[in-house]
Design a protein around this motif. Sequence first.
Motif, short mmCIF file in Angstrom:
data_model
loop_
_atom_site.label_atom_id
_atom_site.label_comp_id
_atom_site.label_asym_id
_atom_site.label_seq_id
_atom_site.Cartn_x
_atom_site.Cartn_y
_atom_site.Cartn_z
N UNK A 173 -7.44 25.28 9.52
CA UNK A 173 -7.68 24.58 8.26
C UNK A 173 -8.58 23.36 8.47
N UNK A 174 -8.21 22.48 9.40
CA UNK A 174 -9.00 21.28 9.64
C UNK A 174 -8.55 20.66 10.96
N UNK A 175 -9.14 19.53 11.29
CA UNK A 175 -8.75 18.82 12.51
C UNK A 175 -8.12 17.49 12.13
N UNK A 176 -7.34 16.95 13.03
CA UNK A 176 -6.64 15.69 12.78
C UNK A 176 -6.78 14.81 14.00
N UNK A 177 -7.32 13.61 13.81
CA UNK A 177 -7.45 12.66 14.91
C UNK A 177 -6.37 11.59 14.79
N UNK A 178 -5.73 11.31 15.90
CA UNK A 178 -4.75 10.23 15.95
C UNK A 178 -5.42 8.98 16.49
N UNK A 179 -5.14 7.84 15.88
CA UNK A 179 -5.86 6.61 16.23
C UNK A 179 -4.87 5.48 16.50
N UNK A 180 -5.31 4.54 17.31
CA UNK A 180 -4.52 3.35 17.60
C UNK A 180 -4.60 2.39 16.42
N UNK A 181 -3.43 1.95 15.94
CA UNK A 181 -3.40 1.01 14.83
C UNK A 181 -2.67 -0.27 15.25
N UNK A 182 -3.14 -1.38 14.68
CA UNK A 182 -2.52 -2.68 14.92
C UNK A 182 -2.45 -3.44 13.60
N UNK A 183 -1.73 -4.54 13.60
CA UNK A 183 -1.77 -5.45 12.45
C UNK A 183 -3.16 -6.08 12.37
N UNK A 184 -3.64 -6.45 11.19
CA UNK A 184 -4.99 -7.02 11.07
C UNK A 184 -5.19 -8.30 11.88
N UNK A 185 -4.12 -9.06 12.12
CA UNK A 185 -4.26 -10.31 12.87
C UNK A 185 -3.93 -10.15 14.35
N UNK A 186 -3.74 -8.91 14.81
CA UNK A 186 -3.48 -8.66 16.23
C UNK A 186 -4.77 -8.91 17.02
N UNK A 187 -4.67 -9.45 18.26
CA UNK A 187 -5.88 -9.68 19.07
C UNK A 187 -6.74 -8.43 19.25
N UNK A 188 -6.12 -7.24 19.32
CA UNK A 188 -6.90 -6.01 19.46
C UNK A 188 -7.82 -5.78 18.26
N UNK A 189 -7.40 -6.25 17.08
CA UNK A 189 -8.15 -5.96 15.86
C UNK A 189 -9.54 -6.58 15.86
N UNK A 190 -9.76 -7.58 16.74
CA UNK A 190 -11.07 -8.24 16.81
C UNK A 190 -11.94 -7.63 17.90
N UNK A 191 -11.47 -6.57 18.50
CA UNK A 191 -12.18 -5.95 19.62
C UNK A 191 -12.89 -4.67 19.19
N UNK A 192 -14.00 -4.33 19.88
CA UNK A 192 -14.68 -3.06 19.63
C UNK A 192 -13.90 -1.90 20.22
N UNK A 193 -13.17 -2.16 21.30
CA UNK A 193 -12.31 -1.16 21.92
C UNK A 193 -11.36 -1.87 22.87
N UNK A 194 -10.30 -1.15 23.26
CA UNK A 194 -9.36 -1.69 24.24
C UNK A 194 -9.29 -0.72 25.43
N UNK A 195 -9.01 -1.27 26.59
CA UNK A 195 -8.86 -0.44 27.78
C UNK A 195 -7.49 0.22 27.76
N UNK A 196 -7.37 1.45 28.29
CA UNK A 196 -6.06 2.13 28.30
C UNK A 196 -4.95 1.31 28.92
N UNK A 197 -5.27 0.57 29.97
CA UNK A 197 -4.24 -0.20 30.66
C UNK A 197 -3.66 -1.32 29.83
#
Length: 315
Positions: A173-197
């Motif tokens: 039928x289609x594909x489904x991508x799972x993505x990392x989500x954070x709160x808008x004020x989380x430090x990750x939210x200001x990043x282009x990407x995060x390292x797996x570690x």
Amino acid sequence: MPASRSRWDEPVNINQIEAFLVLAECLSVTETARRMHCTQPAVTMRIRMLEQELDTVLFDRIAKRMHLTQQGVAFRDYALQVVNALGAAREHLRQMGDPLSGTIHFGASNFIGIYLVPAIIAQHKQRAPKLAFELDIASSAELVRRLEANSVEFLIVSDQIELDSQRFLFRNLCRDELVLITAPDHPFARRDEVAPGELAKETFLIKPEPSATRQFLMERMRRSGIRLGPEMHISSLEAIKQGVMHGLGVSIVSRMAVAQEIAGGLLAEVPIAGAAFERGIRIVHHRGKLLSPATARFLDLLVSEPLPGRFAALR
């Protein structure tokens, strides 16, 4: 001349099977009679004739309470298939006069049934307004059980659910991508990407076992070398989303489940460097099943036409 059959030698009929299924559910002759709009002696007679024909005891009667015997438990699955098959045949015949009417009964796993299927049904209802839909949303294991019992015509589920390709037919039928989500004020939210570690330092919100999505995520994270920090187990996807919004931790969920929250600024999506989590969504039904006209038409359109609105990109 052959001996005449007594009333106890009559073949099993649908009324007996239906009485058995109702009694197996409520374990009360009084309640069964009420639901079937007949007398208690009539219920007792049907069960007795069914047991006579099957040459087995389906119910134990202990201290004025009824219990299914092992034979009764085994027969229940077959009885469900008989009743559901008859219902499907009636629906099929009814639809032959008008394939744009009738009822389509199917199942979907939680995130698909909540976030994708309503839009699909709404799109199809514009074309066939007289068509009715019945949707069962349940765990993957329960959905497969219902498909086996013929209580639903088909399923829409993740391709990570293991099913026998000799017995079932699959349509992508289609594909489904799972993505990392954070709160808008989380430090990750200001990043282009995060390292797996970096995920090991965060509380990770995830469903507990048993969960097909959890199993998929854990296996893919293991392959990507991602180690998690402390886990917070939450059995509801909606509650996981709310937990992330309120800063309880981060999570990885289906993009279709959080598209509105991300667009509205309630959640932030952050790529994980070198890691992707994608699975397919497919339609599943028995290879030998005769699909009703309305269902066959619905599935053909579903796999050949664009998905509605914001889901079109999932093809």
